[in-house]
Design a protein around this motif. Structure first.
Motif, PDB file in Angstrom:
ATOM      1  N   VAL A  79     -44.677 -63.274  43.989  1.00 44.13           N
ATOM      2  CA  VAL A  79     -43.307 -63.684  44.309  1.00 44.13           C
ATOM      3  C   VAL A  79     -42.793 -62.948  45.540  1.00 44.13           C
ATOM      4  O   VAL A  79     -42.139 -63.534  46.416  1.00 44.13           O
ATOM      5  N   SER A  83     -41.839 -65.096  48.888  1.00 44.94           N
ATOM      6  CA  SER A  83     -40.440 -65.112  49.331  1.00 44.94           C
ATOM      7  C   SER A  83     -40.270 -64.375  50.653  1.00 44.94           C
ATOM      8  O   SER A  83     -39.439 -64.769  51.486  1.00 44.94           O
ATOM      9  N   THR A  84     -41.063 -63.330  50.891  1.00 46.01           N
ATOM     10  CA  THR A  84     -40.968 -62.600  52.153  1.00 46.01           C
ATOM     11  C   THR A  84     -41.447 -63.454  53.317  1.00 46.01           C
ATOM     12  O   THR A  84     -40.776 -63.542  54.367  1.00 46.01           O
ATOM     13  N   SER A  87     -38.912 -66.292  53.902  1.00 45.17           N
ATOM     14  CA  SER A  87     -37.621 -65.827  54.415  1.00 45.17           C
ATOM     15  C   SER A  87     -37.732 -65.342  55.856  1.00 45.17           C
ATOM     16  O   SER A  87     -36.860 -65.641  56.686  1.00 45.17           O
ATOM     17  N   ILE A 145     -39.082 -67.549  43.714  1.00 50.45           N
ATOM     18  CA  ILE A 145     -39.441 -67.745  45.120  1.00 50.45           C
ATOM     19  C   ILE A 145     -38.334 -68.489  45.857  1.00 50.45           C
ATOM     20  O   ILE A 145     -38.096 -68.271  47.055  1.00 50.45           O
ATOM     21  N   TYR A 148     -34.773 -65.803  45.714  1.00 52.54           N
ATOM     22  CA  TYR A 148     -34.707 -64.628  46.575  1.00 52.54           C
ATOM     23  C   TYR A 148     -34.328 -64.950  48.022  1.00 52.54           C
ATOM     24  O   TYR A 148     -33.558 -64.203  48.638  1.00 52.54           O
ATOM     25  N   PRO A 149     -34.848 -66.032  48.619  1.00 54.84           N
ATOM     26  CA  PRO A 149     -34.439 -66.339  50.001  1.00 54.84           C
ATOM     27  C   PRO A 149     -32.953 -66.625  50.183  1.00 54.84           C
ATOM     28  O   PRO A 149     -32.458 -66.544  51.313  1.00 54.84           O
ATOM     29  N   SER A 209     -37.520 -58.063  46.979  1.00 52.27           N
ATOM     30  CA  SER A 209     -38.183 -58.935  46.018  1.00 52.27           C
ATOM     31  C   SER A 209     -38.915 -58.124  44.955  1.00 52.27           C
ATOM     32  O   SER A 209     -38.940 -58.511  43.777  1.00 52.27           O
TER      33      SER A 209
END
Length: 280
Positions: A79, A83-84, A87, A145, A148-149, A209
């Protein structure tokens, strides 16, 4: 004069730095010693918590055998990376567009992005829960996922906006005169020059995250899909019963990836923060 300067550095730099480092590392040192202390000695009130006479791995063995800790690690890693990447990719594109493209309302859009970043997670999780429930995404990694963004993209956009403004636009204009398109100028010129900023934004996004708790607690209920913070809270803290040995072991293992990342990439992180904050 040299001796006076040396004493001044000792009393006003090294000694305060020593006390600050001791204060910052005190919890980590305590949990490390406790994680390698046997269960019997851990609850022995006659023994000092700083004594370290025996080395035991029973808490780590119990953690791996009695819980889904390895699944939590995989979920947090998957995750966090997903997400990183998402983003930072969207944030870099949006930040570059706001820094270079001139269109009506661009300044207001940038201000709106900053305001969006200031909205706390505790306000967003209720409407997101309603949306994810209607989409059938509750109790899936995809929910995290996508959740978080909502907090990371505004930060990455704002951060990269300041960084791209610090890069001379003449470099991209020269490349475009030589035949590059705007997209080619972005990923061949601007993006390589902004690598410290991209790494700094990535470190922040991954750290958020990895440590996030509220979204994970709201959207995930299956033990195999939980992240480390939620799994530790759900299985190692039961009412007023705290499994301190396994808690310390899980905290030690869960903090290692972030500590390693900051140890090896701290130079890029500081460089990205300072260069993105300065305007030439």
């Amino acid at each position: 004069m040299r001796q006076r300067r040396f004493l001044h550095r000792i009393f006003f730099l090294y000694i305060p730095l020593f006390f600050f480092m001791g204060f910052a590392l005190f919890p980590y040192l305590w949990l490390t010693i406790s994680s390698f202390t046997s269960e019997e000695k851990l609850y022995d009130t006659d023994q000092s918590p700083w004594s370290f006479h025996s080395f035991s791995l029973e808490h780590y063995v119990d953690l791996l055998e009695d819980t889904e800790f390895l699944s939590w690690v995989w979920n947090s890693l998957f995750v966090g990376l997903a997400s990183t990447i998402f983003s930072v990719f969207i944030g870099a594109l949006a930040g570059y567009a706001l820094a270079r493209l001139r269109f009506r309302g661009s300044s207001y859009l940038g201000m709106g992005i900053i305001v969006t970043y200031l909205v706390p997670v505790s306000v967003l999780f209720l409407p997101l829960a309603y949306v994810f429930y209607n989409w059938g995404l509750v109790d899936t990694r995809l929910a995290l996922i996508l959740a978080y963004p909502t907090h990371l993209i505004p930060f990455c956009t704002w951060f990269m906006l300041g960084y791209f403004k610090n890069i001379p636009a003449d470099l991209e204009e020269s490349a475009m005169i030589d035949g590059c398109t705007r997209i080619q100028a972005f990923y061949k010129i601007a993006l390589p020059l902004s690598l410290p900023g991209v790494l700094a934004a990535s470190i922040f996004a991954f750290t958020f995250s990895w440590n996030e708790f509220l979204y994970a607690l709201t959207f995930i209920s299956t033990d195999e899909l939980k992240t480390i913070p939620q799994g530790v809270h759900g299985q190692l803290v039961l009412g007023d019963a705290y499994y301190w040995g396994k808690l310390m072991a899980a905290t030690f293992l869960g903090s290692l990836p972030i500590a390693i990342i900051y140890s090896f990439l701290s130079e890029f992180f500081v460089k990205g923060l300072t260069e993105g904050a300065l305007k030439q």
